[in-house]
Design a protein around this motif. Structure first.
Motif, PDB file in Angstrom:
ATOM      1  N   LEU A   1       0.823  -1.199   0.000  1.00  0.00           N
ATOM      2  CA  LEU A   1       0.000   0.000   0.000  1.00  0.00           C
ATOM      3  C   LEU A   1       0.864   1.258   0.000  1.00  0.00           C
TER       4      LEU A   1
ATOM      5  N   SER B   1      -6.281   1.933 -10.231  1.00  0.00           N
ATOM      6  CA  SER B   1      -7.223   0.810 -10.228  1.00  0.00           C
ATOM      7  C   SER B   1      -6.503  -0.523 -10.367  1.00  0.00           C
TER       8      SER B   1
ATOM      9  N   LEU C   1      -4.811  -1.244  -6.971  1.00  0.00           N
ATOM     10  CA  LEU C   1      -5.767  -1.658  -5.948  1.00  0.00           C
ATOM     11  C   LEU C   1      -6.235  -3.090  -6.173  1.00  0.00           C
ATOM     12  N   SER C   2      -6.462  -3.458  -7.428  1.00  0.00           N
ATOM     13  CA  SER C   2      -6.874  -4.844  -7.694  1.00  0.00           C
ATOM     14  C   SER C   2      -5.744  -5.822  -7.390  1.00  0.00           C
TER      15      SER C   2
ATOM     16  N   MET D   1      -3.464  -5.345  -5.071  1.00  0.00           N
ATOM     17  CA  MET D   1      -3.352  -5.412  -3.619  1.00  0.00           C
ATOM     18  C   MET D   1      -4.450  -6.285  -3.017  1.00  0.00           C
ATOM     19  N   VAL D   2      -5.663  -6.198  -3.560  1.00  0.00           N
ATOM     20  CA  VAL D   2      -6.752  -7.036  -3.053  1.00  0.00           C
ATOM     21  C   VAL D   2      -6.464  -8.502  -3.328  1.00  0.00           C
ATOM     22  N   SER D   3      -5.997  -8.828  -4.525  1.00  0.00           N
ATOM     23  CA  SER D   3      -5.699 -10.232  -4.832  1.00  0.00           C
ATOM     24  C   SER D   3      -4.508 -10.733  -4.018  1.00  0.00           C
TER      25      SER D   3
ATOM     26  N   SER E   1      -3.646  -9.631  -0.965  1.00  0.00           N
ATOM     27  CA  SER E   1      -4.057  -9.813   0.431  1.00  0.00           C
ATOM     28  C   SER E   1      -4.961 -11.025   0.592  1.00  0.00           C
ATOM     29  N   ARG E   2      -5.704 -11.379  -0.442  1.00  0.00           N
ATOM     30  CA  ARG E   2      -6.507 -12.599  -0.374  1.00  0.00           C
ATOM     31  C   ARG E   2      -5.636 -13.844  -0.472  1.00  0.00           C
TER      32      ARG E   2
ATOM     33  N   ASN F   1      -1.630 -10.739   3.782  1.00  0.00           N
ATOM     34  CA  ASN F   1      -1.123  -9.429   4.179  1.00  0.00           C
ATOM     35  C   ASN F   1      -0.647  -8.688   2.929  1.00  0.00           C
ATOM     36  N   ASP F   2      -0.167  -7.464   3.125  1.00  0.00           N
ATOM     37  CA  ASP F   2       0.326  -6.691   1.981  1.00  0.00           C
ATOM     38  C   ASP F   2       1.826  -6.414   2.085  1.00  0.00           C
TER      39      ASP F   2
END
Length: 98
Positions: free
Chosen positions: A28, A72, A75-76, A78-80, A82-83, A87-88
């Motif tokens: 992030l 965008s 962010l996508s 980072m979401v994938s 973290s899933r 963690n990031d």
């Protein structure tokens, strides 16, 4: 335009790049540094074009468009991440889990 303001606008991309070099622990923070580079270049390029008496304002719109696409995509990612990893942290990407 004031010389102090022009100096600050010229230093903003450099400071954003230095910030990106030193904040590489979380994904992030890296994304925020990339966004600050994009926004500082959005301010820097039109001001430099105004000083050169070139009226190409479309460059700022192009930079803002690339900034929105970059945000965008980041962010996508980072979401994938973290899933997948929970963690990031960027160090979790380099470790092999065999």
């Amino acid at each position: 335009m004031n010389n102090m303001t022009l100096t600050m606008v010229c230093l903003m991309p450099i400071l954003a790049m230095v910030n990106m070099l030193f904040n590489q622990t979380h994904f992030l923070m890296t994304l925020l540094s990339l966004e600050s580079i994009t926004l500082s270049l959005t301010l820097f390029v039109p001001l430099m074009l105004m000083n050169c008496t070139a009226s190409n304002t479309a460059m700022a719109v192009i930079l803002l468009t690339f900034g929105a696409c970059e945000a965008s995509l980041g962010l996508s990612l980072m979401v994938s991440m973290s899933r997948s990893y929970g963690n990031d942290m960027l160090k979790s990407l380099t470790s092999t889990k065999c």
